[in-house]
Scaffold this motif. Structure first.
Motif, PDB file in Angstrom:
ATOM      1  N   MET A 100     -55.395 -64.925  -0.480  1.00  0.00           N
ATOM      2  CA  MET A 100     -55.747 -65.458  -1.858  1.00  0.00           C
ATOM      3  C   MET A 100     -56.746 -66.359  -1.837  1.00  0.00           C
ATOM      4  O   MET A 100     -57.742 -66.437  -2.647  1.00  0.00           O
ATOM      5  N   PRO A 101     -56.610 -67.595  -1.236  1.00  0.00           N
ATOM      6  CA  PRO A 101     -57.718 -68.575  -0.909  1.00  0.00           C
ATOM      7  C   PRO A 101     -59.114 -67.992  -0.526  1.00  0.00           C
ATOM      8  O   PRO A 101     -60.011 -68.467  -1.149  1.00  0.00           O
ATOM      9  N   GLN A 102     -59.048 -66.995   0.349  1.00  0.00           N
ATOM     10  CA  GLN A 102     -60.327 -66.319   0.831  1.00  0.00           C
ATOM     11  C   GLN A 102     -61.052 -65.443  -0.243  1.00  0.00           C
ATOM     12  O   GLN A 102     -62.213 -65.292  -0.486  1.00  0.00           O
ATOM     13  N   ILE A 103     -60.090 -64.757  -1.004  1.00  0.00           N
ATOM     14  CA  ILE A 103     -60.556 -63.770  -2.057  1.00  0.00           C
ATOM     15  C   ILE A 103     -61.054 -64.607  -3.281  1.00  0.00           C
ATOM     16  O   ILE A 103     -62.106 -64.350  -3.926  1.00  0.00           O
ATOM     17  N   LYS A 104     -60.626 -65.737  -3.614  1.00  0.00           N
ATOM     18  CA  LYS A 104     -61.127 -66.541  -4.746  1.00  0.00           C
ATOM     19  C   LYS A 104     -62.295 -67.180  -4.280  1.00  0.00           C
ATOM     20  O   LYS A 104     -63.278 -67.509  -5.286  1.00  0.00           O
ATOM     21  N   LYS A 105     -62.898 -67.069  -3.146  1.00  0.00           N
ATOM     22  CA  LYS A 105     -64.249 -67.832  -2.699  1.00  0.00           C
ATOM     23  C   LYS A 105     -65.197 -66.424  -3.177  1.00  0.00           C
ATOM     24  O   LYS A 105     -66.163 -66.770  -3.100  1.00  0.00           O
ATOM     25  N   SER A 106     -64.657 -65.404  -3.463  1.00  0.00           N
ATOM     26  CA  SER A 106     -65.363 -64.260  -3.796  1.00  0.00           C
ATOM     27  C   SER A 106     -66.246 -64.657  -5.188  1.00  0.00           C
ATOM     28  O   SER A 106     -65.546 -65.140  -5.915  1.00  0.00           O
ATOM     29  N   GLU A 107     -67.510 -64.061  -5.433  1.00  0.00           N
ATOM     30  CA  GLU A 107     -68.276 -64.347  -6.496  1.00  0.00           C
ATOM     31  C   GLU A 107     -67.688 -62.940  -7.463  1.00  0.00           C
ATOM     32  O   GLU A 107     -68.065 -63.404  -8.765  1.00  0.00           O
ATOM     33  N   ASP A 108     -66.845 -62.139  -7.100  1.00  0.00           N
ATOM     34  CA  ASP A 108     -66.435 -60.926  -8.005  1.00  0.00           C
ATOM     35  C   ASP A 108     -65.398 -61.468  -8.683  1.00  0.00           C
ATOM     36  O   ASP A 108     -64.213 -61.229  -8.110  1.00  0.00           O
ATOM     37  N   GLU A 109     -65.473 -61.765 -10.057  1.00  0.00           N
ATOM     38  CA  GLU A 109     -63.919 -62.010 -10.651  1.00  0.00           C
ATOM     39  C   GLU A 109     -63.336 -61.114 -10.901  1.00  0.00           C
ATOM     40  O   GLU A 109     -61.974 -61.460 -11.068  1.00  0.00           O
ATOM     41  N   ALA A 110     -63.743 -59.890 -11.302  1.00  0.00           N
ATOM     42  CA  ALA A 110     -62.627 -58.898 -11.297  1.00  0.00           C
ATOM     43  C   ALA A 110     -61.795 -58.483  -9.911  1.00  0.00           C
ATOM     44  O   ALA A 110     -60.577 -58.017 -10.110  1.00  0.00           O
ATOM     45  N   LEU A 111     -62.471 -58.700  -8.740  1.00  0.00           N
ATOM     46  CA  LEU A 111     -61.669 -58.540  -7.702  1.00  0.00           C
ATOM     47  C   LEU A 111     -60.634 -59.368  -7.420  1.00  0.00           C
ATOM     48  O   LEU A 111     -59.439 -59.078  -7.326  1.00  0.00           O
ATOM     49  N   VAL A 112     -61.040 -60.836  -7.914  1.00  0.00           N
ATOM     50  CA  VAL A 112     -59.979 -61.872  -8.055  1.00  0.00           C
ATOM     51  C   VAL A 112     -58.919 -61.604  -8.707  1.00  0.00           C
ATOM     52  O   VAL A 112     -57.720 -61.778  -8.328  1.00  0.00           O
TER      53      VAL A 112
END
Length: 188
Positions: A100-112
């Motif tokens: 989750m901390p790595q995914i939250k760095k993503s720019e894709d809000e739908a993915l998070v």
């Protein structure tokens, strides 16, 4: 002997008090022996009855204990029936926590948002089955009933000696039974 002589002899015996006493004593003795035999038979039967009652009560108590024990065992089995499945899913929960901390760095809000929903659904399903995460914080006392010390490091301050410095892996309980100990670092 003639018939008349026999009859006279019988009459003499009947009139003779000694013969009558012997017959009465003999009859009384036979009656007394029969009463004693009847009493002893009654006493024997009473003893057998009391033994049978005692055996019945013991057997009934054993059966009652058996029913109670099997009921408790059945309840315990139902409480921890999912233990193996839940234990197998704990590494997946850990992977979500690390990802989750790595995914939250993503720019894709739908993915998070999607991954958070999946993680929450998994965690809530496990909570519904009785899984509870242990709340372990730095500074808590080390407790061998709930924690597993994977290493000891010098305590940064004097008040952290013998206390938890860091929690490496979350511990879990299922129906008040520890199914995975919290792996912690302890200060020395």
């Amino acid at each position: 002997m003639s018939e008349q002589n026999i009859n006279e002899e019988i009459q003499d015996q009947k009139n003779n008090p000694e013969v009558q006493n012997e017959e009465i004593n003999s009859t009384e003795q036979n009656t007394t022996e029969e009463v004693v035999e009847e009493r002893s038979e009654v006493e024997v039967l009473k003893e057998q009855l009391s033994k049978e009652k005692e055996q019945y009560l013991r057997l009934f108590a054993e059966f009652d204990n058996f029913k109670k024990r099997t009921s408790r065992e059945r309840i315990d089995i139902f409480k921890t029936a999912n233990k193996e499945v839940i234990t197998a899913l704990l590494p997946v929960v850990d992977d979500f926590d690390r990802a989750m901390p790595q995914i939250k760095k993503s720019e894709d809000e739908a993915l998070v948002t999607g991954v958070e929903l999946i993680q929450n659904k998994l965690v809530e399903t496990l909570k519904g089955k009785g899984l509870v995460a242990m709340d372990v914080k730095a500074g808590d006392d080390f407790n061998t009933d709930n924690h597993e010390a994977i290493t000891q490091i010098p305590a940064p301050t004097e008040d952290l000696k013998g206390k938890i410095i860091d929690c490496v892996e979350t511990g879990y309980m299922l129906q008040d039974v520890v199914i995975r100990y919290a792996k912690v670092v302890v200060g020395m």
